[in-house]
Write an enzyme that holds these catalytic residues in place. Structure first.
Site, PDB file in Angstrom:
ATOM      1  N   CYS A  49       0.793  -1.232   0.000  1.00 49.23           N
ATOM      2  CA  CYS A  49       0.000   0.000   0.000  1.00 49.23           C
ATOM      3  C   CYS A  49       0.825   1.281   0.000  1.00 49.23           C
ATOM      4  O   CYS A  49       0.557   2.199  -0.775  1.00 49.23           O
ATOM      5  CB  CYS A  49      -0.922   0.033   1.224  1.00 49.23           C
ATOM      6  N   LYS A  52       3.247   1.804  -3.070  1.00 49.03           N
ATOM      7  CA  LYS A  52       2.363   1.909  -4.240  1.00 49.03           C
ATOM      8  C   LYS A  52       1.679   3.267  -4.283  1.00 49.03           C
ATOM      9  O   LYS A  52       1.575   3.891  -5.345  1.00 49.03           O
ATOM     10  CB  LYS A  52       1.316   0.797  -4.185  1.00 49.03           C
ATOM     11  N   TYR A 180      -7.382  -5.046  -8.211  1.00 50.03           N
ATOM     12  CA  TYR A 180      -6.958  -3.681  -7.887  1.00 50.03           C
ATOM     13  C   TYR A 180      -5.462  -3.482  -8.085  1.00 50.03           C
ATOM     14  O   TYR A 180      -5.031  -2.397  -8.511  1.00 50.03           O
ATOM     15  CB  TYR A 180      -7.392  -3.313  -6.469  1.00 50.03           C
ATOM     16  N   GLU A 184      -4.156  -0.625 -10.589  1.00 49.31           N
ATOM     17  CA  GLU A 184      -3.360   0.461 -10.009  1.00 49.31           C
ATOM     18  C   GLU A 184      -2.011   0.607 -10.707  1.00 49.31           C
ATOM     19  O   GLU A 184      -1.584   1.714 -11.046  1.00 49.31           O
ATOM     20  CB  GLU A 184      -3.167   0.211  -8.510  1.00 49.31           C
ATOM     21  N   HIS A 439     -20.784  23.433  -1.146  1.00 46.79           N
ATOM     22  CA  HIS A 439     -20.733  23.851  -2.558  1.00 46.79           C
ATOM     23  C   HIS A 439     -19.614  24.855  -2.786  1.00 46.79           C
ATOM     24  O   HIS A 439     -19.379  25.720  -1.939  1.00 46.79           O
ATOM     25  CB  HIS A 439     -22.076  24.480  -2.951  1.00 46.79           C
ATOM     26  N   GLU A 444     -20.833  16.927  -2.818  1.00 41.72           N
ATOM     27  CA  GLU A 444     -22.203  17.374  -2.585  1.00 41.72           C
ATOM     28  C   GLU A 444     -23.219  16.544  -3.369  1.00 41.72           C
ATOM     29  O   GLU A 444     -24.389  16.453  -2.984  1.00 41.72           O
ATOM     30  CB  GLU A 444     -22.354  18.853  -2.921  1.00 41.72           C
TER      31      GLU A 444
END
Length: 461
Positions: A49, A52, A180, A184, A439, A444
């Site tokens: 992790c 990477k 993944y 990745e 916003h 949102e």
């Protein structure tokens, strides 16, 4: 007569899970030792992790430079692979040192070497003529990359572990796999200017994820210049004078400089002595455990990827805490695997928590409401980019609880961490909608989705 042991707890494997269990137990006043055959920190810190993520961030600058030009910047940039690798290695060494130092501060004895079970209470440190006894043993040896050993030419290939230490950046790479790790690394190499091909034997990438997420990401990574070949796999790889010739089942041939296999990981149990100690494994080699991480041996437990339950670093850490509470504090606990958020650091990244639409339709007793939006991020307004964000909420129509949240787009993993709180808490769609929007942000959209997606419009873009 009471049996005496060298330690109250001996941990095999100093990754995130093993280190947490060892430290907590030692801080509680117990005699603890931990063995590590490689470097303290395990897969996540040393070869997973963390490095990477550094590579993802390095590679994403190229995309950011393109965006910057739309905002009036003139960017003249070049990338220095050896300089980056050195900086990455220095940081990983620092982190590994911190892990080791924290073990020492907690009073844990660190054994550098490969520990093998000799019986239910004894381990041998291979090559050091050393045996150690412990009342309780915890196995936290993690997983290792898997690749098809019988495929012609596999000896010319690398896995994710070697990808962190390539002496130079290749001009062309083919990555086999659709999970993944494969996705990745495809984004990493493409972002660094490498001609990148991703090949996967399945119908689409990221098996197990929501189908809308899979389809959306496949399209978006192709926009980043990655060639995606689905429903196909290797027949053989041949070394040539100019590179590696990939011969595929569909008759295609592709020459690249590097071939990387990211076709899954398997529990690291080879020659660990499990049978000798009475520890059973399943058909996939994963150590069999109960809800409290106890193996079939009375005094041996296992946590993390070696059990192949949910192979995520934070999960291994939580399993370690539950193990400590159960075994050493007389407070039985087990980890709850429902609604665990996860991020895929593809480019663009993915954030997911809860059920996919398909899973919800199979598990929810009544109907399922689905809310989906796709839009261009505000950041790309000046660039002409057609990159789009996907956001999707899956709702149990009977209870109106949001049971799944799926995001593909910039900062998706950051957003999903907070969305996971709401999904884990079982909040309803009305409660999400009652939350005032911030916003202008992408996030949102998660609290302003109003129109349900009808079954006939599933593929609407």
């Amino acid at each position: 007569m009471t049996q005496t042991y060298d330690y109250d707890l001996f941990v095999i494997g100093a990754g995130s899970g093993g280190v947490r269990a060892a430290r907590l137990t030692a801080l509680g006043g117990k005699r603890v030792a931990i063995a590590e055959e490689h470097r303290v920190g395990g897969t996540c810190v040393i070869r997973g992790c963390v490095p990477k993520k550094f590579m993802v961030m390095a590679s994403d600058f190229a995309h950011q430079f393109e965006t910057a030009e739309g905002y009036g910047w003139t960017v003249d940039a070049s990338f220095d692979w050896p300089k980056f690798i050195h900086a990455k290695d220095v940081e990983i060494a620092r982190l590994s040192g911190i892990y080791a130092a924290n073990l020492g501060k907690a009073g844990v004895d660190l054994v550098h070497g490969r520990a093998v079970l000799k019986d239910a209470h004894t381990v041998e440190i291979v090559g050091k003529n050393q045996t150690i006894t412990a009342e309780k043993i915890l196995i936290a040896t993690g997983g290792r990359p898997w690749s098809p050993e019988d495929m012609p030419g596999i000896e010319h290939c690398i896995t994710s572990e070697e990808a962190f230490h390539l002496p130079e950046l290749p001009k062309r790479i083919l990555i086999a796999g659709g999970g993944y790790i494969a996705v990745e690394f495809a984004g990493i190499f493409a972002g660094l200017g490498v001609e990148t091909t991703l090949i996967y034997r399945g119908p689409n990438i990221l098996r197990g994820f929501d189908d809308d997420v899979r389809a959306h990401l496949a399209g978006e990574i192709e926009k980043r210049g990655i060639k995606v070949i689905l429903g196909c796999q290797h027949e053989a790889i041949e070394k040539t004078e100019t590179g590696l010739m990939n011969r595929l089942e569909n008759g295609m041939t592709i020459e690249t400089d590097v071939v990387m296999f990211a076709t899954g990981r398997v529990p690291h149990v080879k020659a660990l002595g499990l049978e000798t100690a009475g520890v059973k494994v399943d058909d996939n080699g994963a150590i069999c455990v109960d809800a409290f991480s106890k193996t079939t041996a009375d005094n041996i437990w296992a946590i993390g990827d070696v059990t192949d339950r949910m192979n995520l670093t934070p999960v291994a850490i939580r399993e370690a805490v539950a193990f400590h509470e159960t075994v050493f504090r007389n407070n039985p606990q087990h980890f709850d695997y429902e609604a665990v958020a996860t991020g895929v650091f593809s480019q663009p990244p993915v954030g997911v928590v809860g059920l996919s639409e398909s899973e919800a339709r199979h598990s929810c007793p009544g109907e399922v409401d689905v809310y989906v939006t796709r839009f261009r991020p505000m950041k790309y307004a000046f660039t002409g980019s057609d990159e789009r964000v996907l956001m999707k909420l899956v709702v149990d129509a009977t209870t109106q609880k949001v049971v799944g949240c799926h995001i593909v787009g910039p900062e998706a993993p950051e957003m999903i961490q907070l969305a996971a709180i709401a999904v884990k808490a079982g909040l309803t769609k009305a409660q999400w909608d009652a939350t005032c929007a911030v916003h202008p942000t992408m996030a949102e959209e998660l609290v302003t989705l109003k129109e349900k997606q009808h079954p006939g419009n599933m593929a609407a873009g």
